[in-house]
Design an enzyme around this catalytic site. Structure first.
Site, PDB file in Angstrom:
ATOM      1  N   TYR A  66       1.125  -1.184   0.176  1.00  0.00           N
ATOM      2  CA  TYR A  66       0.005   0.095  -0.025  1.00  0.00           C
ATOM      3  C   TYR A  66       0.936   0.916  -0.205  1.00  0.00           C
ATOM      4  O   TYR A  66       1.703   2.066   0.729  1.00  0.00           O
ATOM      5  CB  TYR A  66      -0.803   0.155   1.490  1.00  0.00           C
ATOM      6  CG  TYR A  66      -1.960  -0.894   0.788  1.00  0.00           C
ATOM      7  CD1 TYR A  66      -2.540  -1.823  -0.046  1.00  0.00           C
ATOM      8  CD2 TYR A  66      -2.702  -0.802   2.644  1.00  0.00           C
ATOM      9  CE1 TYR A  66      -3.172  -3.081   0.397  1.00  0.00           C
ATOM     10  CE2 TYR A  66      -3.757  -2.136   2.720  1.00  0.00           C
ATOM     11  CZ  TYR A  66      -3.616  -2.859   1.846  1.00  0.00           C
ATOM     12  OH  TYR A  66      -4.988  -3.761   1.715  1.00  0.00           O
ATOM     13  N   PHE A 110     -13.047  -4.084   0.644  1.00  0.00           N
ATOM     14  CA  PHE A 110     -14.515  -3.423  -0.633  1.00  0.00           C
ATOM     15  C   PHE A 110     -15.329  -3.281   0.015  1.00  0.00           C
ATOM     16  O   PHE A 110     -16.821  -3.638  -0.066  1.00  0.00           O
ATOM     17  CB  PHE A 110     -13.740  -3.691  -1.971  1.00  0.00           C
ATOM     18  CG  PHE A 110     -13.074  -4.091  -2.498  1.00  0.00           C
ATOM     19  CD1 PHE A 110     -11.868  -2.614  -2.639  1.00  0.00           C
ATOM     20  CD2 PHE A 110     -13.012  -4.290  -3.981  1.00  0.00           C
ATOM     21  CE1 PHE A 110     -10.918  -2.130  -3.395  1.00  0.00           C
ATOM     22  CE2 PHE A 110     -11.360  -3.718  -4.634  1.00  0.00           C
ATOM     23  CZ  PHE A 110     -11.032  -3.001  -4.496  1.00  0.00           C
TER      24      PHE A 110
END
Length: 293
Positions: free
Chosen positions: A67, A219
């Site tokens: 990330y 998500f």
């Protein structure tokens, strides 16, 4: 004075039998910015978001060494914002995907022999001697397959035995892959794609509920933009809530093992997401949401 709703309003779950966390957590994927859109986050804003999340009762942060965007990485931001870490803070990370410096997204998978170096990278970047929870994530964005994950998961199991990892998880897996991993070592958490408009893994969630394995969707707000659905908006209107808050509250209502880790690079959205921990949906609301999709 009305008490501000914080992450603890959604209740708690004990990861792996010994790490008690609020069911509303925080996902760090968006902290550095959005590499797909070429948007870099402001470093000071990112640091404020992480600190504010902890102020609001978050004690479960989900991150990964892959990330990053530009010169910002989620792991470095978490360390800069919070180290020395407060007691009780659980930091989960994941290994498996390969992402080069110029890649907007992961483009391949690490081999079993590369996983120890990736675990050590997370330890170094986060400034930890032990990682609380490490997920093995096979595959990229395609649906989970049934290829064996045993060799790679066994590497993480050995690192757990050596004390570098406290608990193990699997991400983006099928039921068969979860079963394979559990034959090698205990699995504390599963992290698959799931939201109330895309509940494809309901059967796997049922397995996790029965076996008391945390289910931690990635998500949780639909992924690349909030779902556009009249039924979600109708539930939101009943409560004077936002669509995102309804999506999060709907997830948490599905099972006591469900943990939410919404992420954001916007301080206002952080406050909104955390406030969803206090939203209680009615049977009518849940019936509406169960028909979404």
């Amino acid at each position: 004075m009305t008490r501000q709703i914080d992450a603890t309003a959604a209740g708690h779950w004990t990861l792996g039998g010994d790490l008690r966390v609020a069911r509303m957590g925080f996902g760090a994927m968006r902290l550095p910015g959005d590499p797909r859109a070429g948007r870099l986050n402001d470093r000071d804003t990112a640091l404020k978001i992480v600190r504010r999340a902890v102020e609001l009762g978050v004690d479960h942060i989900d991150t990964a060494a892959f990330y990053f965007h530009g010169d910002l990485s989620a792991n470095e931001l978490i360390r800069a914002a919070l180290h020395p870490y407060p007691d009780g803070l659980v930091i989960a990370t994941k290994v498996g995907p390969y992402r080069g410096p110029g890649d907007a997204m992961p483009t391949g998978e690490l081999a079993a022999g590369d996983l120890r170096a990736e675990v050590e990278r997370n330890l170094r970047e986060l400034g930890r001697d032990q990682l609380d929870l490490v997920y093995l994530r096979p595959g990229l964005l395609e649906p989970p397959g049934d290829e064996s994950i045993g060799e790679r998961f066994a590497v993480l199991a050995e690192l757990r035995e050596r004390g570098l990892i406290r608990h193990l998880g699997v991400s983006h897996v099928s039921a068969a892959q979860l079963a394979e991993a559990r034959r090698i070592a205990p699995v504390a958490a599963v992290q698959n794609r799931f939201d109330v408009t895309m509940p494809a893994d309901t059967a796997l969630l049922d397995v996790c509920t029965r076996e008391k394995i945390a289910f931690v969707p990635y998500f949780p707000l639909g992924g690349f933009g909030l779902p556009d659905d009249d039924r979600v908006r109708r539930v939101a209107a009943r409560h004077g809530a936002t669509t995102a808050q309804v999506l999060l509250a709907g997830l948490l209502a599905l099972s006591p093992v469900m943990l939410a880790i919404p992420g954001t690079s916007d301080p206002a959205h952080l406050e909104e997401n955390i406030a969803a921990a206090g939203l209680r949906l009615t049977d009518e609301d849940l019936a509406d949401l169960s028909a979404v999709g």
